[in-house]
Scaffold this active site. Structure first.
Site, PDB file in Angstrom:
ATOM      1  N   PRO A  97      52.044   4.646  42.332  1.00 19.81           N
ATOM      2  CA  PRO A  97      51.007   5.689  42.295  1.00 19.81           C
ATOM      3  C   PRO A  97      50.457   5.811  40.870  1.00 19.81           C
ATOM      4  O   PRO A  97      51.219   5.718  39.906  1.00 19.81           O
ATOM      5  CB  PRO A  97      51.738   6.968  42.702  1.00 19.81           C
ATOM      6  CG  PRO A  97      53.116   6.587  43.079  1.00 19.81           C
ATOM      7  CD  PRO A  97      53.367   5.168  42.697  1.00 19.81           C
ATOM      8  N   GLY A  99      48.664   7.344  37.481  1.00 22.52           N
ATOM      9  CA  GLY A  99      48.462   8.567  36.704  1.00 22.52           C
ATOM     10  C   GLY A  99      49.494   9.655  36.941  1.00 22.52           C
ATOM     11  O   GLY A  99      49.200  10.837  36.772  1.00 22.52           O
ATOM     12  N   GLY A 101      52.792   9.343  35.618  1.00 24.60           N
ATOM     13  CA  GLY A 101      53.897   9.156  34.670  1.00 24.60           C
ATOM     14  C   GLY A 101      54.848   8.044  35.052  1.00 24.60           C
ATOM     15  O   GLY A 101      55.961   7.983  34.538  1.00 24.60           O
ATOM     16  N   LEU A 102      54.421   7.155  35.965  1.00 26.82           N
ATOM     17  CA  LEU A 102      55.312   6.057  36.368  1.00 26.82           C
ATOM     18  C   LEU A 102      54.916   4.733  35.701  1.00 26.82           C
ATOM     19  O   LEU A 102      55.270   3.655  36.180  1.00 26.82           O
ATOM     20  CB  LEU A 102      55.349   5.913  37.893  1.00 26.82           C
ATOM     21  CG  LEU A 102      55.895   7.122  38.652  1.00 26.82           C
ATOM     22  CD1 LEU A 102      55.865   6.878  40.156  1.00 26.82           C
ATOM     23  CD2 LEU A 102      57.331   7.463  38.213  1.00 26.82           C
ATOM     24  N   SER A 104      51.992   3.235  35.285  1.00 29.04           N
ATOM     25  CA  SER A 104      51.002   2.329  35.881  1.00 29.04           C
ATOM     26  C   SER A 104      50.081   1.738  34.817  1.00 29.04           C
ATOM     27  O   SER A 104      49.754   0.551  34.875  1.00 29.04           O
ATOM     28  CB  SER A 104      50.185   3.042  36.961  1.00 29.04           C
ATOM     29  OG  SER A 104      49.534   4.154  36.406  1.00 29.04           O
ATOM     30  N   SER A 105      49.681   2.527  33.836  1.00 25.35           N
ATOM     31  CA  SER A 105      48.723   1.978  32.875  1.00 25.35           C
ATOM     32  C   SER A 105      49.379   0.935  31.973  1.00 25.35           C
ATOM     33  O   SER A 105      48.773  -0.091  31.662  1.00 25.35           O
ATOM     34  CB  SER A 105      48.006   3.075  32.089  1.00 25.35           C
ATOM     35  OG  SER A 105      48.856   3.592  31.126  1.00 25.35           O
ATOM     36  N   ASP A 147      56.484   2.270  26.586  1.00 25.55           N
ATOM     37  CA  ASP A 147      56.257   1.945  28.001  1.00 25.55           C
ATOM     38  C   ASP A 147      55.941   0.459  28.177  1.00 25.55           C
ATOM     39  O   ASP A 147      56.497  -0.203  29.053  1.00 25.55           O
ATOM     40  CB  ASP A 147      55.088   2.771  28.563  1.00 25.55           C
ATOM     41  CG  ASP A 147      55.490   4.201  28.842  1.00 25.55           C
ATOM     42  OD1 ASP A 147      56.558   4.628  28.358  1.00 25.55           O
ATOM     43  OD2 ASP A 147      54.732   4.892  29.542  1.00 25.55           O
TER      44      ASP A 147
HETATM   45  O1  PMV Z   1      54.480  11.209  31.666  1.00 30.11           O
HETATM   46  P1  PMV Z   1      54.426  10.167  30.618  1.00 30.11           P
HETATM   47  O2  PMV Z   1      54.964   8.841  31.069  1.00 30.11           O
HETATM   48  O3  PMV Z   1      53.069  10.085  29.980  1.00 30.11           O
HETATM   49  O4  PMV Z   1      55.499  10.546  29.491  1.00 30.11           O
HETATM   50  C1  PMV Z   1      55.259  11.359  28.412  1.00 30.11           C
HETATM   51  C2  PMV Z   1      56.479  11.403  27.553  1.00 30.11           C
HETATM   52  C3  PMV Z   1      56.455  12.490  26.477  1.00 30.11           C
HETATM   53  O5  PMV Z   1      57.722  12.470  25.854  1.00 30.11           O
HETATM   54  C4  PMV Z   1      56.224  13.849  27.089  1.00 30.11           C
HETATM   55  C5  PMV Z   1      55.364  12.247  25.455  1.00 30.11           C
HETATM   56  C6  PMV Z   1      55.611  11.076  24.538  1.00 30.11           C
HETATM   57  O6  PMV Z   1      54.629  10.647  23.897  1.00 30.11           O
HETATM   58  O7  PMV Z   1      56.748  10.597  24.399  1.00 30.11           O
END
Ligand code: PMV
Length: 313
Positions: A97, A99, A101-102, A104-105, A147
């Site tokens: 899915p 956008g 937080g998994l 994908s980008s 990531d």
């Molecule tokens: O939800 P995501 O994968 O964009 O994770 C953000 C992680 C944070 O610790 C909240 C921000 C960061 O830059 O590390």
């Protein structure tokens, strides 16, 4: 000739938000992937097709003028055809899915960098990662690169701002049940809210950072032992810290409660405010945990750690 590549998504297991203030975080790649196919075309155009829309543009446009989540692909293709007469066609397929937080980008950037650059010759994983991070910066200027790194190499990784990335050798055998709140969230604004909390509660925040560091240190030991039950307790503890800094809400709390009915522990993963939670399980409680979410009509799916990372074919 077609060039294909796939890269896994990711979850943050422990340490989100606190990582911004120097605490170590633990991330892992998940066995849900982005697949990218790239092909040279006679027409001197860059065209990208995906489930979230299409983009077709002449080369050499200024990146800042492109308003599309697909612009990392444009950036990569444009860079690779600088001394060529061809164009490039790209097809993006996703099992992740978007956008929420998994990763994908990042997975798009890694698989995109590999598929596109391999049309022009051999390239190492290290060089692909470098290209992927450059491409990701067209959307998240301040990306840490964590990531993209975990999507490239797979497995579990510890990361902190000072020492960077370090792959963890453990191969724990747990399943994560991921449930999506379907609430959109902006990482940037949730990070800003946490900063406000920190500025109003400096002493409490410093204590929480110490607690989180200690928790992550214990988690590293438990990962080695594949001690899923005790890892679950750490998941629950980490969620308490995330509650305290104000990134949860009623929906996420309800989902975590559903997860806790049968799993070893459940928490928000990533920025919070919306997005996803995961529940930690093994074979003994995986199906029951999924049932709990399905009964309450929550979208969920299970993942394992992906140890392969970037794959090209
Ligand atoms: O939800 P995501 O994968 O964009 O994770 C953000 C992680 C944070 O610790 C909240 C921000 C960061 O830059 O590390």
């Amino acid at each position: 000739m077609k060039s294909k590549a796939s890269a896994p998504g990711k979850v943050i297991l422990f340490g989100e938000h606190f990582v911004v203030y120097g605490v170590k975080a633990i991330l892992c790649a998940i066995n849900k992937r982005i697949n990218v196919t790239a092909e040279k075309s006679q027409e001197r155009k860059i065209s990208i097709k995906s489930s979230i829309g299409n983009l077709a543009l002449e080369p050499n446009k200024s990146i800042s003028e492109i308003d599309s989540p697909l612009k990392p692909f444009y950036y990569l293709a444009n860079k690779m055809i600088q001394n060529q007469n061809n164009g490039i066609k790209i097809i993006v397929e996703s099992e992740i899915p978007l956008g929420v937080g998994l990763g994908s980008s990042s997975a798009c950037c890694v698989a995109g960098a590999a598929a596109i650059s391999r049309l022009f010759g051999k390239i190492s994983k290290e060089e692909i990662l470098k290209l992927a991070i450059e491409a990701e910066k067209t959307i998240f200027e301040n990306t840490s690169g964590a990531d993209c790194t975990v999507c490239t190499y797979g497995g579990i990784m510890e990361f902190d701002k000072e020492s960077g990335f370090n792959k963890i050798k453990s191969k724990p055998n747990f399943h994560l049940v991921i449930a999506n709140s379907n609430i959109e969230h902006s990482t940037k604004s949730v990070v800003a809210r946490v900063r406000e909390f920190k500025e109003k509660n400096e002493t409490q925040f410093a204590t929480l950072c110490n607690y989180e560091s200690e928790l992550v240190r214990e988690v590293l030991g438990l990962l080695k032992e594949n001690n899923v039950k005790e890892l679950g307790e750490k998941v629950i503890q980490n969620q308490e810290y995330l509650e305290t800094i104000g990134i949860s809400n009623d929906r996420l709390r309800e989902m975590i409660q559903i997860g806790l009915n049968k799993s070893f522990g459940a928490k928000i993963t990533g920025a919070g405010g919306g997005g996803c939670i995961f529940a930690l399980t093994d074979e003994s409680n995986l199906d029951q945990t999924i049932m709990q979410f399905k009964e309450k009509n929550y979208e969920c799916f299970s993942v394992k750690i992906d140890f392969k990372g970037l794959d090209t074919f």
